[in-house]
Each structure stands twice: as structure tokens, then as C-alpha cells.
Design a protein around this motif. Structure first.
Motif, PDB file in Angstrom:
ATOM      1  N   GLN A 167       2.997 -30.779  21.376  1.00  0.00           N
ATOM      2  CA  GLN A 167       2.018 -31.356  20.458  1.00  0.00           C
ATOM      3  C   GLN A 167       1.466 -30.296  19.504  1.00  0.00           C
ATOM      4  OE1 GLN A 167       1.279 -34.787  20.346  1.00  0.00           O
ATOM      5  NE2 GLN A 167       0.527 -34.030  18.383  1.00  0.00           N
ATOM      6  N   CYS A 168       1.301 -29.065  19.998  1.00  0.00           N
ATOM      7  CA  CYS A 168       0.875 -27.970  19.121  1.00  0.00           C
ATOM      8  C   CYS A 168       1.875 -27.760  17.990  1.00  0.00           C
ATOM      9  CB  CYS A 168       0.710 -26.679  19.925  1.00  0.00           C
ATOM     10  SG  CYS A 168      -0.853 -26.584  20.815  1.00  0.00           S
ATOM     11  N   LEU A 169       3.168 -27.836  18.348  1.00  0.00           N
ATOM     12  CA  LEU A 169       4.225 -27.672  17.349  1.00  0.00           C
ATOM     13  C   LEU A 169       4.146 -28.782  16.301  1.00  0.00           C
ATOM     14  CD1 LEU A 169       6.800 -26.292  16.319  1.00  0.00           C
ATOM     15  CD2 LEU A 169       8.098 -27.707  17.935  1.00  0.00           C
ATOM     16  N   ILE A 170       3.872 -30.026  16.741  1.00  0.00           N
ATOM     17  CA  ILE A 170       3.781 -31.156  15.808  1.00  0.00           C
ATOM     18  C   ILE A 170       2.611 -30.954  14.853  1.00  0.00           C
ATOM     19  CG2 ILE A 170       3.315 -33.635  15.648  1.00  0.00           C
ATOM     20  CD1 ILE A 170       4.846 -33.973  18.267  1.00  0.00           C
ATOM     21  N   THR A 191      -0.003 -39.642  30.027  1.00  0.00           N
ATOM     22  CA  THR A 191      -0.213 -39.223  28.644  1.00  0.00           C
ATOM     23  C   THR A 191      -1.282 -38.143  28.633  1.00  0.00           C
ATOM     24  OG1 THR A 191      -0.692 -39.988  26.407  1.00  0.00           O
ATOM     25  CG2 THR A 191      -2.024 -40.919  28.174  1.00  0.00           C
ATOM     26  N   LEU A 192      -1.412 -37.443  27.517  1.00  0.00           N
ATOM     27  CA  LEU A 192      -2.392 -36.365  27.405  1.00  0.00           C
ATOM     28  C   LEU A 192      -3.457 -36.734  26.378  1.00  0.00           C
ATOM     29  CD1 LEU A 192      -0.311 -33.042  27.467  1.00  0.00           C
ATOM     30  CD2 LEU A 192      -1.557 -34.140  29.322  1.00  0.00           C
ATOM     31  N   PHE A 193      -4.720 -36.421  26.749  1.00  0.00           N
ATOM     32  CA  PHE A 193      -5.835 -36.504  25.821  1.00  0.00           C
ATOM     33  C   PHE A 193      -6.317 -35.082  25.566  1.00  0.00           C
ATOM     34  CE2 PHE A 193      -7.707 -40.984  25.585  1.00  0.00           C
ATOM     35  CZ  PHE A 193      -6.448 -41.572  25.679  1.00  0.00           C
ATOM     36  N   ALA A 196      -5.844 -39.066  17.247  1.00  0.00           N
ATOM     37  CA  ALA A 196      -7.261 -38.948  16.891  1.00  0.00           C
ATOM     38  C   ALA A 196      -7.656 -37.494  16.700  1.00  0.00           C
ATOM     39  CB  ALA A 196      -8.117 -39.593  17.983  1.00  0.00           C
ATOM     40  N   PHE A 197      -7.113 -36.619  17.558  1.00  0.00           N
ATOM     41  CA  PHE A 197      -7.444 -35.196  17.398  1.00  0.00           C
ATOM     42  C   PHE A 197      -6.854 -34.646  16.101  1.00  0.00           C
ATOM     43  CE2 PHE A 197      -6.883 -30.639  18.189  1.00  0.00           C
ATOM     44  CZ  PHE A 197      -8.151 -30.313  18.643  1.00  0.00           C
ATOM     45  N   ALA A 198      -5.676 -35.133  15.727  1.00  0.00           N
ATOM     46  CA  ALA A 198      -5.084 -34.694  14.456  1.00  0.00           C
ATOM     47  C   ALA A 198      -5.942 -35.139  13.274  1.00  0.00           C
ATOM     48  CB  ALA A 198      -3.658 -35.252  14.342  1.00  0.00           C
ATOM     49  N   GLN A 199      -6.470 -36.363  13.369  1.00  0.00           N
ATOM     50  CA  GLN A 199      -7.332 -36.862  12.299  1.00  0.00           C
ATOM     51  C   GLN A 199      -8.608 -36.038  12.205  1.00  0.00           C
ATOM     52  OE1 GLN A 199      -6.446 -39.248  10.097  1.00  0.00           O
ATOM     53  NE2 GLN A 199      -8.342 -38.723   9.004  1.00  0.00           N
ATOM     54  N   LEU A 200      -9.175 -35.641  13.380  1.00  0.00           N
ATOM     55  CA  LEU A 200     -10.365 -34.805  13.401  1.00  0.00           C
ATOM     56  C   LEU A 200     -10.092 -33.461  12.730  1.00  0.00           C
ATOM     57  CD1 LEU A 200     -13.318 -34.486  14.387  1.00  0.00           C
ATOM     58  CD2 LEU A 200     -12.383 -33.560  16.533  1.00  0.00           C
ATOM     59  N   LYS A 221      10.903 -22.622  23.512  1.00  0.00           N
ATOM     60  CA  LYS A 221      11.433 -23.882  22.996  1.00  0.00           C
ATOM     61  C   LYS A 221      10.569 -24.433  21.876  1.00  0.00           C
ATOM     62  CE  LYS A 221      12.825 -28.497  24.576  1.00  0.00           C
ATOM     63  NZ  LYS A 221      12.916 -29.408  25.750  1.00  0.00           N
ATOM     64  N   THR A 222       9.242 -24.332  22.041  1.00  0.00           N
ATOM     65  CA  THR A 222       8.325 -24.913  21.046  1.00  0.00           C
ATOM     66  C   THR A 222       7.920 -23.907  19.961  1.00  0.00           C
ATOM     67  OG1 THR A 222       6.453 -24.345  22.459  1.00  0.00           O
ATOM     68  CG2 THR A 222       7.416 -26.540  22.729  1.00  0.00           C
TER      69      THR A 222
END
Length: 798
Positions: A618-621, A558-560, A786-790, A656-657
Motif C-alpha cells: 500500500q505504501c508503494l501504491i 483487510t488493513l485499516f 480514505a487515508f489516501a484522500q486524507l 519487492k515493494t
């Protein structure tokens, strides 16, 4: 002798085939002549028949006061007989009854032939052979009063036979079957065959009679002998007898016998064969004499050489030269033998010189096979032989020794940065220093590259071995001066003891290698003793590799994401993607536990591709969730950097992204760039052409030249946390960090400071106009949620 025999055989074969060719040519000509004989006789016979037909056709043209056919023939009979060679003629009425006849011995018409002519109304020939052979023609004719008559004209074949003899120079006879004994005197033995005509009866009749007795002819035998040829000796002469059937006329058939004397021709053939044989034998004898005459002296010389040359492999060069000088020279002119003599003597001198040179080079070859060419130390092969000899020795003391494996720390960086020439000079100096610290009874070997092995005889305890190891490390601490450069080198040493740790060269080398890597793991510039726990650790590493392969397959990574802050505004610019392993048993693991293993076994390439795809996805999301632009920084490993599909894969992921290329930042290390600088520059330029940002990571910890840094297509420079963690308290780190930032700005590069954990550190970096900060002060690596929440919190405050 073998050469002579070959010549004799060739001459014999040549003579034999010439004689065979002569015989074959004679046979072919004889067959052609036989066929011509048949054609010639049939032609003459047919010519006679045609003459009779032409005569019948011309009777109407005879002049006569009375148009009656009988009157015309009677008036002109004498001239017709003389001109056309007629013997007789018979005129018959339409019933076949005789009307009149002319000639001295007219033949009685054959009633069956007459009836056939009356029925078919066409001329018909008939061959009649009794005492002599006659050819008769019965043909319908038109009389002066318009009535149809039948005329039989008879001509003797004597002229035809004589013409044939004159043309072919052969006797010819006609044989017919006889039903009565009226002509028994001419019958062939006891057969019913009768010789009706023969051009030379007195000379040839006995030959036919004798041949008939030998073969026992019958009528049926004659029928089966069409075109058969017999060669027969009679009274010392040789004759060729040929039989063929005359074309059947009105049911009668006769056979022709052609007799040709072949004695003269056979004599010529025998003389030709004898000539070929005598010529072949003469040529063979002359050839043998010439071969002996020409080769006698060379053979004697070659025999002497054959006795001299075997002495060369025995090393008897002087004796060989004396024998070669006795070879018979050619006194008239120099030939190949003379050249061979002089050449052999020269070769003998050269072999003697080569033997001496070989003796000298044997030692050199031994040294090349057993010693390192650069340092002069024992090489791996010889060192292994020494170890095996120790273990097979009958002396127990030979098996008591310590084995050290010494590897220079970071030697590759010196090669990459300064070149292999400097690296080789460094290895030679290291070898001399190591030799100066061991005893004469000990052995030191260079196994390859920057790896050395030492065999220290008689060392029984680890304490004694540790003392030697310390002396070796201390000897290497002193700076090395090469080409106006002062180089410092350290080493890591693995130590294993014999016979306690192993009983073979391979096992001890493996143990020392494990111990040496353990010394490197504990900070380098030290030594470590082997213990059997190291084997267990090696097994653990192998088990880790198996688990990592399963993790790749089961997608356990997974990625952090750790935020990167703009010092000027305090806003989040982006983040760095950091991999974690969700181990099913050990929980979440940091890269410290597995990244080296991934790099070593090549799994880093597929894992790195997954990191690229997942980070961009994840950047796209985040963008779709309305969080705006987020720059993504991704580390690139050396294995990935060498992947030929790297650029294509990055372009595919970006497309693609739908990621903006300038949102993506690739981080590379100094050590990675030092491996192949030209390739690195080319690859980074292509990435910049794709509008992807390039950052150099962990700057200040590597060995790359600052001049190289100026040539690299970079956008950012990341200061390693090792220089940030002690500022502003450590003055040296402050000076180094300030210098790095100033240098980066002079190269128009933005600076990212890693490991920022306190406000003081942030304030100091801001004062140096550092653009971006990253560290625990702004956030630890966190999950995507968590990064999205930040980001949401920051965006809401803004």
C-alpha cells in the motif's frame, strides 16, 4: 561330570582324527606308490625298446671285412647277445622272407607286423608272451650292397622284471590271454588268462590262482581293471594286488600284476591305532581323576553357598551368614572360593543394609510419586487418584465436594523479570497460605507451574464454596517479602461442584479449568463458578478457530490505517496498520474478537506475513499516486517474533515493494521482550542494521526492567493510551506520562502518544515536547482509500 565328559569326548575325537589321518596318509602314499609302480615298469619296458632301437642304429658301425649286414651280425653275434641281452635275431629280405637267423630259440616273425613294417618303413615293437615274455623289434636296415633288409631282434623281459622287483620290492607278473590248452597248468582257473611270467612263481602263483577263483576273471574283466587294487588275505598274510595294462605293441596286449605284502605295514597301522586309543583312554581317566581331585572341595563349598543364597530374598540374612561361614576354606592359600565366601558374607551384610535403606526409601519414592517436590503438596497424579477414589466410593458423602482450580495471575512475568528462584520461593509461600485457609480433611495439590487444585469435602452449596474462595483470595492479597522485594500476587479461581457438575476426575478438572479462564477473562483476582454455558463458549472458540482458518484461506482480512501526526508541524508523518476481519455474516470485526485466537493457534504467523506484505504494497501504491513518503508502523506479535524466517521475509518484502527501509517501523511489546531478552536484542539489532525503525509499544503496562530498556536498540517509545486518556485532569497520569517522556528523551528516543482524543491532551503532550501523536483527534483507523484522500487533502492545503 559334565566337564569330565567334555574332556573325554575331546580326547576321543582327537584320537579318532589322528587315526583317520594316519589311514588317510597311508592311502595317499599307497596311491602314489601305485602310480610310481606303473611309471617304473613302463619306463623299464621303454628302456628295453630304446636299447633295441639303438642297437639297430649302431649295426652299421660294426667292423667287418665284408660290408654285408649278415656277415657283420654273424661276426659279432656273441658279443651283441651278451652286451645287449639278445635271445635271437632274424634277417628277412624285402619281401619278408627269412634270410638267416641267430640264437637258440628264435621267434618266428609275425607276418602282419612284417607287412606293416614293409609298408610304413618304420621300426615296430612287438611284445610276445608265451612261457616267458619277450620284446621284439622289427626294423628296416640297409645292406652293404644298398638293398633294404628287415631285421627282427628279440630280447627277454626277465631282466626287466627282476630289475622291477629289485627297485620296488614287489613281485611282478605278466598275464596274457591264451588260445590253446598247451599251457593249461598255468591258466587262472577256468579262464583263458595265462600267467606268462612271475618273479616268485612258487610263492605267489597260488595267491593269484586263489584270487582268480574268488573273482572269476575273464578277459573282459581284466580289461576293466586298469589301476585297480585289491587287498587279499592269504595264509594269514595280507597282500595288495595291483593290475594295469601294458602299452599295446603291434596288436598284442598283456596285463601286469604287482603283488606287495602289506602285513607289516598293516600291523604298524593297527599298533598306532591301539596306541592312540590307549593314550586317549589314559588321558581321559587321568583328567577325570584330576578334575575330581581339584574340584571336590570347591564343589562342596559352592553347594553350601547354593543353599545359603536363596535365603537372602526371604530376608533370612543371619541364617544365610551362618551357612556361608561353613563353606570349606582352603587351608594352603586363598583361592577364588575363599574370596567368594568372604564376598558373599559382605554382600549379605550389604543386602541387609540395603533392605533397611530400601524400606526407608520406599516411603520417599511414594512421596516423590504422589507429592510435589517444591511445595510438598499433593501432585496431579495423586490428586487424580483421590478424585477417582471418591467417585468409586460406596459412601454418598464422599462424592459431595467442591473442586477449585487456582491459577496465579501474571506469574510468568515474575519468573521472567526476577528469575525462577524468586518464582519458586513465591510458590512455596503461596502453598503455605493456601494450606492455612483450608481444613485438615480437605486436600490441596499443585498441578504444575503456578496452578493449584483444592478438594473441599462436604461443601454442598455455591455459597459455602464462594466464602472459601474469598478467604483464599484475601490470603494472597498480603504482600510477600522475598530478597528485599515486596511482591503482590493475585489469583483466578474456577469452581465446580460435585456431583452436580460431573462424575469423573477428568470432567471436573475440565469444568474447573473453563471456570478459571472465565475468571481471568473478567479481570482476574476473582473466582467464577462453572456452568454448562462455558462448554458452549468453548465450542464457540473452536468454531472461531475453524472460521479463522477459512478466513486465512479465503483472504477475508483487510488493513485499516490510523494516521500519526507530527506535533511540531501538524503534518501526517505516517500511519499504523491495523487488521480487520471482513466476516461474511458478522461484518467488519476488530482484532479484539479474533487476535488472541490467531496468536494461540499459530495462524498469526501467516496472517502477520500477509499484513507485512499488504502494508508495504500500500505504501508503494500511495507513492505511485504522487502522495509522497508515508512511514508505515506494523505490530509484531510474540509468535512472529519467534519465527526464524522473520528477517528474510521482511527483507524480501522491502525489496519487492522497493520501500525505503527507514519508512518501515516495527512495534514490539514489553512482554515480548521479556521472554528471551538476549534473542530479542540480537533480532532488533539485525533489524536496525537493515535501517528499519524499532518502537516499543504500550510502554508502562508491562513488567520489563528499565535497565533492560537501556540495552535495547530502539528508535521510538509509544506511551499507552491508558496514561493519556485521563490527562490533563488526572494528576497521577500527568506525572507518569511526563516521567515516561523525560526518560525516553534521556535515552534519545522519540515518543509517540497513543489515544490522543482532545486538544487539551495534545497541548499537554506538546508542552512535554512529545514528538508524535496518534488518536481519534487526528483520525480513526480508516481504509486505504480514505487515508489516501486524507493525504491528498493535506498535500493540497500545503
Amino acid at each position: 561330570m559334565g566337564l569330565s565328559l567334555i574332556f573325554m569326548m575331546l580326547i576321543g575325537v582327537f584320537s579318532y582324527f589322528n587315526a583317520q589321518q594316519l589311514t588317510s596318509l597311508y592311502s595317499e602314499q599307497r596311491k602314489i606308490k601305485q602310480q610310481q609302480t606303473v611309471v617304473e615298469f613302463n619306463g623299464l619296458l621303454k628302456k628295453t625298446g630304446i636299447q633295441l632301437v639303438n642297437l639297430v642304429d649302431s649295426l652299421s658301425l660294426l667292423s667287418s671285412p665284408n660290408p654285408d649286414i649278415r656277415e657283420k651280425i654273424s661276426l659279432h653275434w656273441l658279443s651283441l647277445a651278451i652286451t645287449w641281452g639278445l635271445e635271437s635275431a632274424v634277417l628277412m629280405d624285402e619281401e619278408g622272407a627269412e634270410v638267416t637267423k641267430w640264437g637258440s630259440q628264435p621267434l618266428e616273425p609275425t607276418q602282419s607286423v612284417v607287412r606293416k613294417v614293409i609298408t610304413d618303413a618304420v621300426p615296430l615293437q612287438e611284445l610276445r608272451c608265451h612261457e616267458e615274455c619277450r620284446l621284439s623289434l622289427i626294423s628296416p636296415v640297409l645292406d652293404g650292397d644298398g638293398t633294404i633288409r628287415f631285421l627282427q631282434l628279440t630280447a627277454s623281459l626277465a631282466d626287466t622284471i627282476l630289475d622291477f622287483q629289485r627297485i620296488t620290492q614287489s613281485d611282478i607278473g605278466i598275464i596274457t590271454p591264451s588260445a590253446s590248452d598247451a599251457y593249461g597248468k598255468d591258466r587262472l582257473g577256468k579262464t583263458s588268462m595265462l600267467i606268462s611270467a612271475l618273479t616268485s612263481s612258487e610263492d605267489r602263483l597260488p595267491l593269484i590262482q586263489n584270487l582268480a577263483k574268488l573273482r572269476g576273471w575273464r578277459d573282459t574283466d581284466i580289461e576293466g581293471m586298469d589301476f585297480e587294487v585289491f587287498t587279499h588275505d592269504y595264509l594269514g598274510d595280507q597282500f595288495e594286488v595291483q593290475f594295469f595294462a601294458i602299452e599295446e605293441f603291434a596288436g598284442n596286449q598283456a596285463w601286469v600284476v604287482v603283488i606287495t605284502e602289506t602285513s607289516e605295514l598293516q600291523r604298524q597301522i593297527d599298533e598306532a591305532r591301539m596306541l592312540y586309543t590307549v593314550t586317549g583312554l589314559s588321558a581321559g581317566m587321568i583328567t577325570l581323576f584330576l578334575i575330581v581331585l581339584v574340584l571336590w572341595r570347591p564343589i562342596r563349598s559352592l553347594q553350601r553357598q547354593a543353599r545359603a543364597l536363596p535365603l537372602l530374598p526371604q530376608g533370612k540374612y543371619e541364617e544365610a551368614r551362618e551357612r556361608l561361614k561353613k563353606m570349606a576354606p582352603n587351608r594352603v592359600f586363598a583361592d577364588e572360593i575363599s574370596l567368594l565366601q568372604s564376598t558373599s558374607i559382605k554382600v549379605t551384610h550389604q543386602l541387609e543394609e540395603y533392605h533397611l535403606l530400601l524400606t526407608q526409601n520406599t516411603k520417599k519414592l511414594y512421596d516423590m510419586a504422589h507429592f510435589d517436590r517444591l511445595t510438598g503438596l499433593t501432585n496431579r497424579v495423586h490428586m487424580t487418584e483421590i478424585l477417582e477414589d471418591k467417585f468409586t466410593s460406596e459412601e454418598d458423602k464422599d462424592r459431595i465436594f467442591a473442586l477449585m482450580l487456582l491459577d496465579l495471575d501474571h506469574f510468568k512475568r515474575i519468573n521472567d523479570a526476577l528469575g525462577h528462584n524468586i518464582g519458586d520461593q513465591l510458590l512455596v509461600i503461596v502453598a503455605k497460605r493456601l494450606l492455612s485457609k483450608i481444613r485438615a480433611s480437605d486436600t490441596i495439590a499443585r498441578l504444575g507451574g503456578d496452578e493449584f487444585c483444592l478438594i473441599l469435602n462436604g461443601l454442598k452449596t455455591e455459597t459455602a464454596a464462594a466464602a472459601v474462595a474469598r478467604n483464599l483470595l484475601k490470603a494472597l492479597e498480603e504482600p510477600i517479602h522475598i530478597d528485599d522485594r515486596n511482591l503482590t500476587i493475585t489469583a483466578s479461581i474456577g469452581i465446580t461442584m460435585s456431583p452436580a457438575d460431573g462424575a469423573s476426575a477428568s470432567s471436573l478438572l475440565q469444568n474447573a479449568d473453563l471456570a478459571m479462564y472465565q475468571a481471568k477473562f473478567h479481570g482476574r483476582d476473582n473466582f467464577h463458578f462453572f456452568n454448562f454455558q462455558l462448554h458452549k463458549d468453548a465450542d464457540t472458540r473452536m468454531a472461531l478457530e475453524v472460521e479463522l482458518r477459512r478466513a486465512v484461506q479465503d483472504k477475508e482480512f483487510t488493513l485499516f490505517y490510523q494516521p500519526q501526526i507530527d506535533f511540531a508541524t501538524g503534518r501526517i508523518l505516517g500511519c499504523e496498520a491495523l487488521i480487520r476481519w471482513k466476516h461474511p455474516e458478522k461484518g467488519l470485526l476488530s482484532p479484539y474478537f479474533f487476535i488472541d485466537t490467531l496468536e494461540n493457534n499459530g495462524l498469526i504467523v501467516p496472517v502477520g506475513k500477509w499484513v507485512m506484505e499488504e502494508a508495504c504494497r500500500q505504501c508503494l501504491i500511495w507513492r505511485e499516486d504522487g502522495l509522497g513518503r508515508v512511514d508505515m508502523s506494523i505490530n509484531l506479535s510474540p509468535r512472529q517474533f519467534a519465527d526464524p524466517d522473520l528477517l528474510e521475509h521482511i527483507q524480501t518484502v522491502v525489496n519487492k515493494t522497493q520501500l525505503e527501509p527507514n519508512q518501515l517501523e516495527i512495534e514490539v511489546t514489553e512482554s515480548l521482550l521479556a521472554t528471551d531478552f538476549d534473542y530479542a536484542v540480537t533480532l532488533l539489532e539485525k533489524l536496525q542494521e537493515m535501517k528499519i525503525h524499532i518502537a516499543i509499544d504500550d510502554f508502562g503496562t508491562g513488567y520489563s526492567s528499565l535497565s533492560y530498556l537501556k540495552q535495547l536498540p530502539l528508535d521510538k517509545l509509544k506511551v499507552d493510551r491508558a496514561f493519556v486518556m485521563d490527562i490533563p485532569n488526572n494528576n497521577d497520569d500527568k506525572q507518569i506520562t511526563a516521567a515516561i517522556i523525560a526518560m525516553a528523551h534521556s535515552l534519545s528516543l522519540k515518543v509517540v502518544a497513543e489515544g490522543v482524543e482532545t486538544e487539551d491532551q495534545a497541548a499537554f503532550l506538546k508542552s512535554l515536547k512529545c514528538e508524535i501523536g496518534q488518536g481519534y483527534l487526528y483520525g480513526k483507523p480508516m481504509s486505504a482509500e480514505a487515508f489516501a484522500q486524507l493525504l491528498k487533502t493535506e498535500r493540497s492545503l500545503a
